[in-house]
Design an enzyme around this catalytic site. Structure first.
Site, PDB file in Angstrom:
ATOM      1  N   CYS A 347       0.661  -1.038   0.219  1.00 49.08           N
ATOM      2  CA  CYS A 347       0.275   0.384   0.081  1.00 49.08           C
ATOM      3  C   CYS A 347       0.982   1.117   0.409  1.00 49.08           C
ATOM      4  CB  CYS A 347      -1.087  -0.298   1.448  1.00 49.08           C
ATOM      5  SG  CYS A 347      -0.258  -0.780   2.752  1.00 49.08           S
ATOM      6  N   ARG A 376       7.674 -11.448   5.461  1.00 46.78           N
ATOM      7  CA  ARG A 376       7.184 -11.064   6.091  1.00 46.78           C
ATOM      8  C   ARG A 376       7.896 -12.042   7.004  1.00 46.78           C
ATOM      9  NH1 ARG A 376       0.976 -10.315   5.690  1.00 46.78           N
ATOM     10  NH2 ARG A 376       1.105  -7.769   4.792  1.00 46.78           N
ATOM     11  N   GLN A 394       0.290 -10.852  -3.209  1.00 43.60           N
ATOM     12  CA  GLN A 394      -0.584 -10.966  -2.701  1.00 43.60           C
ATOM     13  C   GLN A 394      -1.032 -10.772  -4.482  1.00 43.60           C
ATOM     14  OE1 GLN A 394       0.122  -7.461   0.389  1.00 43.60           O
ATOM     15  NE2 GLN A 394      -1.323  -9.076   2.268  1.00 43.60           N
ATOM     16  N   ASP A 396      -3.200  -7.823  -4.379  1.00 43.00           N
ATOM     17  CA  ASP A 396      -3.558  -6.529  -3.798  1.00 43.00           C
ATOM     18  C   ASP A 396      -3.432  -5.920  -4.201  1.00 43.00           C
ATOM     19  OD1 ASP A 396      -3.247  -5.336  -1.069  1.00 43.00           O
ATOM     20  OD2 ASP A 396      -1.440  -4.898  -1.135  1.00 43.00           O
ATOM     21  N   HIS A 398      -6.172  -1.466  -4.131  1.00 42.20           N
ATOM     22  CA  HIS A 398      -6.163  -0.784  -3.486  1.00 42.20           C
ATOM     23  C   HIS A 398      -7.367   0.557  -4.057  1.00 42.20           C
ATOM     24  CE1 HIS A 398      -2.563  -1.807  -1.634  1.00 42.20           C
ATOM     25  NE2 HIS A 398      -2.975  -1.810  -0.642  1.00 42.20           N
ATOM     26  N   LYS A 481     -11.922  -3.904   8.795  1.00 39.61           N
ATOM     27  CA  LYS A 481     -11.640  -4.343   7.951  1.00 39.61           C
ATOM     28  C   LYS A 481     -12.678  -5.597   8.678  1.00 39.61           C
ATOM     29  CE  LYS A 481      -8.569  -8.489   9.398  1.00 39.61           C
ATOM     30  NZ  LYS A 481      -7.157  -9.064   9.248  1.00 39.61           N
ATOM     31  N   HIS A 527      -8.743  -0.683   1.525  1.00 31.33           N
ATOM     32  CA  HIS A 527      -7.626  -1.967   0.916  1.00 31.33           C
ATOM     33  C   HIS A 527      -8.244  -3.346   0.318  1.00 31.33           C
ATOM     34  CE1 HIS A 527      -4.035  -0.209   3.305  1.00 31.33           C
ATOM     35  NE2 HIS A 527      -5.168   0.653   3.581  1.00 31.33           N
TER      36      HIS A 527
END
Length: 665
Positions: A347, A376, A394, A396, A398, A481, A527
């Site tokens: 992000c 991670r 991901q 991912d 946004h 979330k 997100h």
């Protein structure tokens, strides 16, 4: 059981009120504790000072199961100290589907030790010992009694400064002990505990010790390493049997085992823990997933972007991640006088893309998407196959929207997520709403911002018609979330897709758009990750389908099996037609006999086996043997190609079968 409230008269035991109400006191629906008006669970021998309304709690309810399992943990601890008198006691909380207890013993427990302990536990259960609560009058009294138990003494000193969800020994601002008393009223064992417990060990109908493992005291590597015994307990023998059957089925479906057997992926030691490599067959499934989700994002109005794997440290300070996630990020690399981090999230970089030029309200919603590889540093003890890795990708995305657009965008994203899960056959799911813990300092933003953001998510989740479960304190630091919790083929729940409302990062990055009235306004950032991570979703799919992927996902969709070697060239021509139609097909040219080739194809869980012999060659046909063992003979080649293409392109998530097809000819 959801029992009606009842009144416990002053000076009488809750057990008397339960019996007077005619509620069950034995069996799989037995009432084992009561809940008072403040929500606190009380033992059945509890006697209130005033008439008190309580709610009975049965052994098969969530709180009742916890009481059953924690009581069984006490029986385990008693058995351990009976057989291993030198053992020192740690903690023994209930956990999902069971319990554990930690012990300091001279040497690790062996499988034969668990058998001895189970036998001793059965004796304790049959003895019908009572659990009796008593409160220490002072800290000193507790310390004197527990002088030989160093870990209990540590908990006494800590008292309330522990995680009450895990440490059952202390809490409620008091120190209490539970004695196990035999039928003659003699104390035979005891443990520091806040309770509550079952009235008697006879209410433990079914349990099993599962395994032992090493565990650090209170989860810290700085503390001594203890020996942990895991067990399970259920309200009936049938429920225990069903649970063990589920475990056996879960083991059969274990994606780590199937990943090796089906040659999908591996975790080479040379690369490192939690870092996966996909083999060609696994690569096919991964590519199908990526192609699907990339096309879907574009259909849903997302623009594809890309970002690097490392960044300067300052970016994660700006986003606010570093103070909160530093412990799960890999250590920095010092390059050219600056610290660089492997990115743990995408992000912040998407924010920089947004900020690269001025934005108008006419561009919003503005949606960015990428396959972002993030890293991670998960502790080695929690790394688990594909479902908990250190390197993940991901899908991912946004969305940058106005505050007014946020509800519709979240609804749009939730519908996207639901259709994706349905397409992959994970069509049984509910929603979980993770909110801020007002007592925690790990969240940023005002109460008003959190309340507004939470309401938007809650309203959309409620309107979806799906079941909604609250997860207090589970939000990310920057906003609440929604997570989609999907059930697999054997009923296990997996957290999959997430949608998060972020009002913090736009402010931290100074993101703006020009509104219709010419003013500069701050967007809301949402997100979303549809797969969550490709690796985790892949692992869940392996277990959901037990490796028998739908035809559209299967690495090899058709294998040609000649009855004799001289039929192989005929099948090669058939396979060439399939490949021309986009089907992943091959001929087994190996030296094995036909029946062995069929067994191999079944073990590899290939959806279609196309078999040809003299009759098929003469008639211009093939015979299909399906993964379920059914067979369809004499199918003309063009019809056979059309059949396979139809099944694959339909993207159905059930396997092909002769039962679903018309007879040939």
């Amino acid at each position: 059981m959801s029992a009606d409230p009842l009144v416990v008269p002053a000076g009488t035991a809750a057990a008397d009120a339960v019996a007077k109400a005619g509620l069950p006191t034995s069996g799989p629906k037995a009432v084992v504790v009561v809940r008072d008006a403040a929500g606190r669970l009380r033992d059945l021998d509890w006697q209130p000072e005033l008439d008190t309304d309580v709610t009975p709690v049965a052994i098969d309810e969530p709180d009742g199961l916890n009481v059953l399992r924690h009581s069984t943990a006490h029986v385990l601890a008693q058995a351990v100290q009976d057989i291993f008198p030198e053992a020192k006691l740690g903690i023994g909380p209930p956990i999902q589907d069971g319990f554990y207890y930690d012990f300091d013993v001279p040497k690790p427990f062996q499988p034969e030790d668990l058998s001895k302990l189970e036998k001793r536990m059965q004796e304790i259960v049959k003895a019908g010992q009572s659990f009796r609560r008593r409160e220490y009058k002072s800290l000193d009294e507790a310390k004197v009694e527990l002088a030989s138990e160093p870990y209990k003494l540590e908990l006494v000193d800590l008292k309330g400064d522990v995680d009450a969800n895990e440490v059952m020994e202390v809490g409620h601002g008091e120190l209490t002990h539970y004695d196990n008393v035999d039928k003659d009223g003699k104390r035979v064992w005891g443990d520091l505990c806040r309770g509550p417990h079952l009235p008697t060990t006879r209410l433990i109908p079914a349990f099993k010790l599962m395994r032992s493992a090493a565990a650090y005291w209170r989860g810290s590597e700085k503390n001594p390493q203890l020996q942990r015994i895991y067990g399970t307990a259920w309200p009936s023998r049938d429920e225990l049997k069903a649970y063990l059957n589920r475990l056996a089925e879960a083991e059969r479906r274990d994606h780590r085992k199937l990943g090796t057997e089906l040659d999908l992926f591996s975790f080479p030691d040379e690369i490192g823990s939690g870092l996966v490599v996909f083999h060609p067959k696994g690569g096919v499934i991964k590519r199908e997933m990526e192609d699907y989700v990339r096309a879907r994002h574009i259909e849903e109005g997302f623009q594809y972007v890309g970002s690097p794997h490392i960044t300067k440290e300052g970016l994660f300070h700006t986003s606010g991640h570093l103070p909160y996630y530093k412990d799960t990020m890999f250590p920095p690399m010092e390059l050219e006088g600056a610290n660089y981090y492997l990115k743990a999230m995408n992000c912040p970089m998407h924010n920089l893309i947004y900020k690269a030029r001025g934005r108008s309200y006419r561009e919003l919603p503005l949606r960015f998407f990428e396959f972002g590889s993030v890293y991670r540093y998960e502790k080695s003890g929690v790394v688990h196959g594909l479902t908990r890795v250190r390197g993940l990708t991901q899908d991912d995305s946004h969305s940058y929207v106005t505050a007014e657009q946020a509800p519709d965008e979240i609804k749009h994203l939730l519908n996207f997520v639901r259709s994706l899960l349905d397409d992959f056959g994970l069509d049984d799911y509910y929603l979980e709403l993770s909110t801020r813990d007002p007592k925690s300092d790990k969240f940023i933003g005002t109460d008003e911002q959190w309340a507004a953001a939470t309401k938007v998510l809650e309203d959309v989740a409620t309107d979806s018609g799906l079941d909604l479960v609250l997860d207090p304190g589970g939000a990310a630091f920057y906003g609440p979330k929604i997570s989609v919790q999907a059930k697999d083929a054997i009923g296990r729940t997996w957290q999959m897709s997430t949608i998060q409302y972020d009002f913090n990062q736009p402010a931290r990055f100074g993101l703006e758009y020009q509104a219709a009235d010419g003013t500069r306004q701050e967007p809301v950032m949402i997100h979303s990750a549809k797969f969550g991570s490709i690796e985790r979703f892949f692992g869940v799919l392996v277990e959901h389908y037990a490796g028998a992927f739908p035809a559209w996902l299967a690495p090899v969709q058709v294998v040609g099996i000649p009855i004799r070697d001289d039929h192989a060239s005929y099948l090669s021509e058939f396979v060439a037609k399939l490949r021309a139609a986009g089907i992943r097909a091959e001929v087994d040219h190996g030296d094995d006999r036909m029946q062995k080739k069929i067994r191999t194809a079944q073990q590899q869980k290939i959806p279609f086996m196309a078999i040809a012999g003299d009759d098929d060659v003469a008639a211009g046909t093939v015979s299909f043997r399906y993964r379920d063992g059914s067979q369809r003979n004499g199918v003309p080649l063009d019809e056979a190609v059309a059949h396979v293409v139809e099944v694959v392109r339909s993207r159905v998530n059930t396997g092909p079968s002769a039962a679903a097809e018309p007879a040939a000819g």
